[in-house]
Design an enzyme around this catalytic site. Structure first.
Site, mmCIF file in Angstrom:
data_model
loop_
_atom_site.group_PDB
_atom_site.id
_atom_site.type_symbol
_atom_site.label_atom_id
_atom_site.label_comp_id
_atom_site.label_asym_id
_atom_site.label_seq_id
_atom_site.Cartn_x
_atom_site.Cartn_y
_atom_site.Cartn_z
ATOM 1 N N CYS A 43 0.816 -1.214 0.000
ATOM 2 C CA CYS A 43 0.000 0.000 0.000
ATOM 3 C C CYS A 43 0.849 1.263 0.000
ATOM 4 O O CYS A 43 0.655 2.157 -0.820
ATOM 5 C CB CYS A 43 -0.937 0.006 1.204
ATOM 6 S SG CYS A 43 -1.957 1.486 1.290
ATOM 7 N N CYS A 48 -1.577 1.624 -3.039
ATOM 8 C CA CYS A 48 -2.620 2.643 -2.963
ATOM 9 C C CYS A 48 -2.110 4.058 -2.762
ATOM 10 O O CYS A 48 -2.672 5.002 -3.343
ATOM 11 C CB CYS A 48 -3.628 2.284 -1.873
ATOM 12 S SG CYS A 48 -3.114 1.123 -0.635
ATOM 13 N N LYS A 51 -0.259 5.362 -5.994
ATOM 14 C CA LYS A 51 -1.258 5.352 -7.073
ATOM 15 C C LYS A 51 -2.270 6.479 -6.887
ATOM 16 O O LYS A 51 -2.660 7.131 -7.846
ATOM 17 C CB LYS A 51 -1.946 3.988 -7.113
ATOM 18 C CG LYS A 51 -3.086 3.879 -8.114
ATOM 19 C CD LYS A 51 -3.368 2.443 -8.471
ATOM 20 C CE LYS A 51 -3.540 1.543 -7.296
ATOM 21 N NZ LYS A 51 -4.762 1.851 -6.470
ATOM 22 N N TYR A 180 -9.852 -3.466 -9.708
ATOM 23 C CA TYR A 180 -9.439 -2.182 -9.141
ATOM 24 C C TYR A 180 -8.176 -1.636 -9.814
ATOM 25 O O TYR A 180 -8.141 -0.485 -10.260
ATOM 26 C CB TYR A 180 -9.091 -2.339 -7.662
ATOM 27 C CG TYR A 180 -10.213 -2.468 -6.679
ATOM 28 C CD1 TYR A 180 -10.557 -1.411 -5.851
ATOM 29 C CD2 TYR A 180 -10.900 -3.659 -6.523
ATOM 30 C CE1 TYR A 180 -11.553 -1.528 -4.900
ATOM 31 C CE2 TYR A 180 -11.912 -3.789 -5.583
ATOM 32 C CZ TYR A 180 -12.231 -2.720 -4.766
ATOM 33 O OH TYR A 180 -13.213 -2.842 -3.832
ATOM 34 N N GLU A 184 -8.002 1.625 -12.259
ATOM 35 C CA GLU A 184 -7.394 2.848 -11.732
ATOM 36 C C GLU A 184 -6.200 3.296 -12.566
ATOM 37 O O GLU A 184 -6.079 4.486 -12.896
ATOM 38 C CB GLU A 184 -6.996 2.630 -10.273
ATOM 39 C CG GLU A 184 -8.210 2.516 -9.359
ATOM 40 C CD GLU A 184 -7.873 2.227 -7.912
ATOM 41 O OE1 GLU A 184 -8.759 2.401 -7.064
ATOM 42 O OE2 GLU A 184 -6.728 1.822 -7.621
ATOM 43 N N HIS A 437 -27.186 21.250 1.733
ATOM 44 C CA HIS A 437 -27.499 21.802 0.410
ATOM 45 C C HIS A 437 -26.636 23.028 0.113
ATOM 46 O O HIS A 437 -26.385 23.836 0.999
ATOM 47 C CB HIS A 437 -28.978 22.193 0.358
ATOM 48 C CG HIS A 437 -29.419 22.747 -0.952
ATOM 49 N ND1 HIS A 437 -29.625 21.952 -2.062
ATOM 50 C CD2 HIS A 437 -29.676 24.029 -1.326
ATOM 51 C CE1 HIS A 437 -30.008 22.717 -3.072
ATOM 52 N NE2 HIS A 437 -30.040 23.977 -2.648
ATOM 53 N N GLU A 442 -26.525 15.096 -0.925
ATOM 54 C CA GLU A 442 -27.837 15.270 -0.325
ATOM 55 C C GLU A 442 -28.875 14.347 -0.968
ATOM 56 O O GLU A 442 -29.908 14.044 -0.368
ATOM 57 C CB GLU A 442 -28.292 16.723 -0.419
ATOM 58 C CG GLU A 442 -28.603 17.218 -1.808
ATOM 59 C CD GLU A 442 -29.056 18.684 -1.808
ATOM 60 O OE1 GLU A 442 -30.166 18.955 -1.311
ATOM 61 O OE2 GLU A 442 -28.288 19.538 -2.294
#
Length: 460
Positions: A43, A48, A51, A180, A184, A437, A442
């Site tokens: 990782c 990750c 990346k 994944y 990616e 908002h 939302e």
């Protein structure tokens, strides 16, 4: 006097091993950890973290383009791969130092070499030749990318390890895979300016995800790159200074790099599992129980080497749970059934819970609430962009059993939503939550009418 040199010996300095070592040491255990490459694991070092930094870099291309719609005049931007690589690598080195420091501060002894298992309580360090007696051994060696399919010339391709070593941005790249990693990296290279082809043998990307999420990503990617589904690689050869990839339909693709991202396998080769009678499963993974214990009572395993849920936060949680169970007096199991996750494609994907198809099988009658809309930012930028938000509810209990988001910051949103779903939130809980908002998120609390009530298979 103890018969052991340490209470715990951890093989592997990735996310799971580091967390287990540090927490165990915090409980007072004497801990030693061996890592043959760099502390931080896949990782932090070549996964990750670097990346995600590349994903950020690629998204600036859209930001520069969108700025004009908001009144900004931006000169034509230029991207420099060398700068990104230098700064990315420096950040990885910084993080590696933090991991080292945290282990040392916790009192963990680090051995920068490969360790193998000799017997249920002994490990051998291959460089120094030292043998260490440990009351318990934790295997946290992770997994490695594989080059599949094994076609002629596959050795000319690179994997997700070597991609971080590229000294220049390829003008043309072929990415093979549909999970994944493939999705990616294809998004990254396309955004940074490479002519990108994403090749996958299946009919859709991201197998196991909700079908509408898969369709939304394929639609978006078809505009960003050359997306070829239902095709396989049959060979690679070097020709006239380029790589020529042959496909099963007889076509050829000429590129500068071929990136294979078709899968990973646990790092069990030469580990010494055979010496203690531990047999790996069909996927090459170490079988463990709910507490990460193997069939040998003194040996445990966490993370990708167990092939339970191959995600960094899961490995961290497994490592922590192991330390809590064995050294903290708090028996802890990790729930692998409800895991929020994100795919850092562009558009980004965030998911927690079940897909519509799985929810229908598990819960019978379900309600599906869904919104597709153009984000506010796109109204001025003019970008052809759509957001998908989908909430799946089990009718019998009103519980929200799946949330699926495709769009900007989906990963950030799904982390917060994951808390609610993990706590067992109902659709009524979502409904009584006041919306923030104006935001895209939302929509998750303003959806009132289900698109359709889905019945069990065979029910009219």
């Amino acid at each position: 006097m103890s018969d052991f040199d340490v209470d715990l010996f951890v093989i592997g300095g990735g996310s799971g091993g580091v967390r287990a070592a540090r927490i165990a040491a915090g409980y007072g255990a004497k801990v030693m950890l061996a890592e043959e490459y760099r502390v931080g694991g896949t990782c932090v070092i070549r996964g990750c973290v670097p990346k995600k930094l590349m994903v950020y870099a690629g998204r600036f291309a859209d930001e520069f383009e969108d700025a004009a719609g908001f009144g900004w005049t931006v000169e034509k931007p230029r991207f420099d791969w060398a700068t990104l690589k230098r700064r990315r690598d420096a950040e990885v080195t910084r993080l590696e130092g933090i991991y080292d420091t945290n282990l040392i501060r916790a009192g963990v002894e680090i051995a920068p070499e490969r360790a193998v298992i000799e017997d249920p309580h002994t490990v051998r360090l291959l460089t120094s030749g030292r043998t260490i007696r440990a009351e318990r051994i934790l295997v946290a060696v992770g997994a490695h990318p594989v080059k599949e399919p094994a076609v002629p010339g596959i050795g000319l391709a690179i994997t997700s390890n070597e991609v971080f070593e590229l000294e220049s941005l390829p003008e043309r790249i072929l990415v093979i895979g549909g999970g994944y990693i493939a999705v990616e990296f294809a998004g990254v290279f396309a955004a940074l300016g490479s002519a990108t082809t994403l090749l996958h043998r299946g009919a859709g990307l991201l197998r196991g995800f909700d079908d509408e999420v898969r369709d939304a990503l394929a639609e978006a990617y078809s505009h960003r790159m050359d997306l070829r589904l239902g095709r396989t690689l049959t060979g690679i050869e070097r020709r006239d200074g380029a790589l020529c990839a042959r496909l099963d339909d007889g076509s050829e693709i000429r590129v500068d790099q071929v990136l294979i991202a078709t899968g990973r396998k646990p790092n069990v080769a030469g580990l010494g599992l055979d010496r203690v009678g531990i047999e790996v499963d069909a996927a090459g993974a170490i079988p463990v129980d709910a507490y990460s214990q193997t069939k040998v009572p003194s040996i445990y395993a966490v993370g990708d080497v167990t092939n339970r849920a191959n995600l960094t936060p899961v490995a961290i949680r497994e490592g922590h749970a192991f330390a809590d169970t064995v050294y903290g007096g708090k028996p802890t199991c990790v729930d692998h059934h409800l895991i929020p996750t994100a795919v850092f494609s562009t558009p980004e994907i965030g998911v927690v819970g079940h897909s519509e198809a799985v929810a229908r099988e598990l819960y019978g009658t379900i309600d599906v609430y869904k919104a597709r809309f153009r984000p506010m930012k796109a109204t001025l930028s003019g970008r052809d962009e759509r957001i998908l938000m989908k909430v799946i509810v089990a009718c019998a209990t009103d519980r929200v059993v799946g949330v699926h988001i495709v769009g900007h910051d989906a990963g950030e949103v799904i982390q917060a939503v994951g808390i609610a779903v993990t706590m067992g939130a109902t659709k009524a809980d979502f409904d009584r939550t006041i919306a923030v908002h104006p935001t895209a998120a939302e929509e998750l609390v303003t959806l009132r009418v289900p698109e359709v009530t889905k019945h069990p298979v065979g029910v009219g």
